[in-house]
Design a protein around this motif. Structure first.
Motif, PDB file in Angstrom:
ATOM      1  N   SER A  51     -14.796  -0.622  -0.803  1.00  0.00           N
ATOM      2  CA  SER A  51     -13.948   0.014  -1.813  1.00  0.00           C
ATOM      3  C   SER A  51     -14.702   1.125  -2.517  1.00  0.00           C
ATOM      4  O   SER A  51     -15.931   1.137  -2.550  1.00  0.00           O
ATOM      5  N   SER A  85      -4.164  -3.437  -0.852  1.00  0.00           N
ATOM      6  CA  SER A  85      -5.291  -3.997  -0.095  1.00  0.00           C
ATOM      7  C   SER A  85      -6.635  -3.621  -0.708  1.00  0.00           C
ATOM      8  O   SER A  85      -7.570  -4.426  -0.690  1.00  0.00           O
ATOM      9  N   HIS A  86      -6.763  -2.392  -1.231  1.00  0.00           N
ATOM     10  CA  HIS A  86      -8.013  -1.938  -1.835  1.00  0.00           C
ATOM     11  C   HIS A  86      -7.760  -0.587  -2.494  1.00  0.00           C
ATOM     12  O   HIS A  86      -6.639  -0.055  -2.440  1.00  0.00           O
ATOM     13  N   ASN A  87      -8.799  -0.010  -3.089  1.00  0.00           N
ATOM     14  CA  ASN A  87      -8.559   1.129  -3.980  1.00  0.00           C
ATOM     15  C   ASN A  87      -8.837   2.505  -3.378  1.00  0.00           C
ATOM     16  O   ASN A  87      -8.904   3.490  -4.107  1.00  0.00           O
ATOM     17  N   HIS A  88      -8.980   2.637  -2.061  1.00  0.00           N
ATOM     18  CA  HIS A  88      -9.105   3.968  -1.473  1.00  0.00           C
ATOM     19  C   HIS A  88      -7.801   4.745  -1.656  1.00  0.00           C
ATOM     20  O   HIS A  88      -6.721   4.158  -1.706  1.00  0.00           O
ATOM     21  N   TRP A 114     -11.826  -5.806  -1.689  1.00  0.00           N
ATOM     22  CA  TRP A 114     -10.814  -5.405  -0.718  1.00  0.00           C
ATOM     23  C   TRP A 114     -10.301  -6.671  -0.062  1.00  0.00           C
ATOM     24  O   TRP A 114     -10.953  -7.718  -0.111  1.00  0.00           O
ATOM     25  N   ASP A 136       0.806  -1.229   0.000  1.00  0.00           N
ATOM     26  CA  ASP A 136       0.000   0.000   0.000  1.00  0.00           C
ATOM     27  C   ASP A 136       0.842   1.283   0.000  1.00  0.00           C
ATOM     28  O   ASP A 136       0.667   2.149   0.857  1.00  0.00           O
ATOM     29  N   ASN A 170      -9.805  -5.206  -9.590  1.00  0.00           N
ATOM     30  CA  ASN A 170      -8.927  -4.043  -9.700  1.00  0.00           C
ATOM     31  C   ASN A 170      -8.028  -4.061 -10.944  1.00  0.00           C
ATOM     32  O   ASN A 170      -7.421  -3.046 -11.276  1.00  0.00           O
ATOM     33  N   HIS A 206      -4.530   4.238   0.144  1.00  0.00           N
ATOM     34  CA  HIS A 206      -3.891   2.931  -0.035  1.00  0.00           C
ATOM     35  C   HIS A 206      -3.464   2.675  -1.484  1.00  0.00           C
ATOM     36  O   HIS A 206      -2.598   1.834  -1.720  1.00  0.00           O
ATOM     37  N   GLY A 225      -4.122  -4.792   5.884  1.00  0.00           N
ATOM     38  CA  GLY A 225      -4.717  -3.795   4.995  1.00  0.00           C
ATOM     39  C   GLY A 225      -5.509  -2.775   5.779  1.00  0.00           C
ATOM     40  O   GLY A 225      -4.983  -2.067   6.629  1.00  0.00           O
ATOM     41  N   HIS A 235     -14.191  -4.422   5.080  1.00  0.00           N
ATOM     42  CA  HIS A 235     -13.990  -3.039   4.636  1.00  0.00           C
ATOM     43  C   HIS A 235     -14.936  -2.750   3.472  1.00  0.00           C
ATOM     44  O   HIS A 235     -15.996  -3.367   3.340  1.00  0.00           O
ATOM     45  N   THR A 249      -9.283  -2.547   7.844  1.00  0.00           N
ATOM     46  CA  THR A 249     -10.373  -3.430   8.237  1.00  0.00           C
ATOM     47  C   THR A 249     -11.036  -2.992   9.531  1.00  0.00           C
ATOM     48  O   THR A 249     -10.416  -2.379  10.400  1.00  0.00           O
TER      49      THR A 249
END
Length: 405
Positions: free
Chosen positions: A243, A147-150, A255, A110, A177, A153, A271, A241, A273
């Motif tokens: 996304s 971990s995810h698309n925020h 996520w 991340d 993703n 991160h 990540g 979480h 959570t």
């Protein structure tokens, strides 16, 4: 920059390795019609983008004083070769860690090096602690794991620079993703669903060298000039979480948390959570009190039982106030200690704090509460689940030995 010996990567087809929960094949986290993903547990309650805006504009989230931040910032010194005998983890801010495995495998989690975590450079949360390094300072990166698309991160400018400096780097992200990565010009991208994993083999592109009598071989080369392959297994695992990159794509991509095993060491990266969904309570009331029994996410216990134990866990401890709003998707330190126990991590480092003002708790509160949470569970306040300085490298040798660098 690159390592002394260049490696090319071979990645196995996606597979389920190890035991999985009985209900895993049912894919309950997938929405019908391939329209996105969800948290399939009673511990989750939905938090909307518009609800967050309402809370912000009505003053429901306090604005903590960042001048009270006292986190020391160190300049890490990374080895320019792959010769590392231990597991080493360096905190680069928020949820970003650089991890060196004793096999020689190097993973970056991340990474976000920009002044703001935002779709634009002039708005959004501004970094109140500087990154301890720039991308140019990291000599070897084999895998970037997202971990995810925020935006705190997943950073396009950071990833673009990594790709320019490390063209052979492999990117890993949860399901859905890959389309974003490809549209942005990234092609070494592997996406995985929960409980799937990939074996990665790095094979040297250099010809074996011949050592002169009385001289050691430099760089990554081993005995008789033979450069060994480097192997790792990277797995995507559940977490609680959500996304989104815009107000209109919520839950479109998955996520996840991640496991990486290489060189006889196993790491779990949490990540971003939550653990439970807690309602609004009086400030003095403990939501872990005996009168409360809110559901918690069962995925972490499954991770520990089926994929653990882990030599090291990288576990979020910050961005949790107001509790009734943030608890489904951000753990507070009491949740974090429960996650630590559930996932069967031998040691852990706290993350997801000390970089951006995202929520209302005071900026130095997470590590203080973490010590109380460890004592609450009868665990040592230091030496097991700690925080570290920005840019500090922790070296994990044997289970009972932790060194600071």
């Amino acid at each position: 920059m690159t390592s002394a010996i260049l490696y090319s990567a071979t990645i196995s087809p996606a597979k389920i390795t190890g035991a999985v929960p009985e209900d895993a094949p049912e894919l309950e986290h997938h929405l019908k019609g391939k329209k996105g993903f969800r948290n399939p547990w009673t511990s989750w309650k939905d938090i909307t983008f518009w609800g967050a805006l309402k809370l912000i504009f009505t003053g429901g989230i306090p604005n903590p004083d960042t001048t009270q931040c006292t986190i020391p910032v160190r300049k890490p010194q990374f080895p320019t070769t792959r010769e590392t005998s231990t597991l080493r983890a360096t905190w680069l801010g928020h949820a970003s860690f650089y991890v060196e495995f004793p096999s020689g495998f190097r993973a970056l989690f991340d990474p976000v090096f920009e002044p703001r975590c935002s779709p634009v450079s002039f708005l959004g949360p501004k970094r109140y602690t500087p990154p301890p390094v720039e991308v140019e300072d990291i000599p070897i990166i084999d895998a970037v794991i997202i971990s995810h698309n925020h935006y705190d991160h997943l950073s396009l400018p950071t990833l673009t620079k990594i790709k320019e400096l490390h063209p052979n780097v492999q990117f890993f992200a949860p399901l859905g993703n890959k389309e974003w990565f490809v549209s942005c010009g990234f092609h070494n991208i592997t996406e995985l669903d929960w409980w799937e994993s990939r074996d990665v083999k790095l094979s040297s592109t250099a010809k074996p060298a011949v050592a002169k009598v009385g001289h050691d071989l430099a760089g990554d080369q081993g005995q008789n000039g033979i450069v060994p392959d480097i192997e790792a297994t990277i797995g995507c695992l559940p977490c609680q979480h959500i996304s989104s990159r815009t107000p209109f794509d919520r839950g479109h991509t998955l996520w996840g948390s991640w496991s990486v095993e290489s060189g006889g060491k196993k790491l779990w990266f949490g990540g971003d959570t939550g653990y439970r969904g807690v309602p609004s309570l009086p400030p003095s009331e403990d939501d872990y009190g005996p009168e409360h029994d809110y559901p918690h996410c069962p995925a972490f216990k499954s991770i520990g039982e089926l994929r653990g134990p882990f030599d090291l866990g990288l576990i979020p401890i910050g961005a949790y106030e107001p509790r009734h709003f943030m608890s489904p998707m951000h753990a507070n330190p009491y949740d974090s200690v429960n996650i630590f126990i559930d996932t069967q991590c031998k040691k852990a480092l706290g993350m997801h704090w000390g970089t951006w003002v995202l929520t209302g708790e005071e900026v130095m509160q997470p590590p203080e509460v973490l010590k109380k949470a460890m004592a609450w569970k009868g665990l040592p306040e230091t030496g097991v689940f700690d925080v570290c300085d920005l840019g500090e490298t922790r070296e994990f040798e044997e289970e009972q030995s932790v060194a600071k660098l």
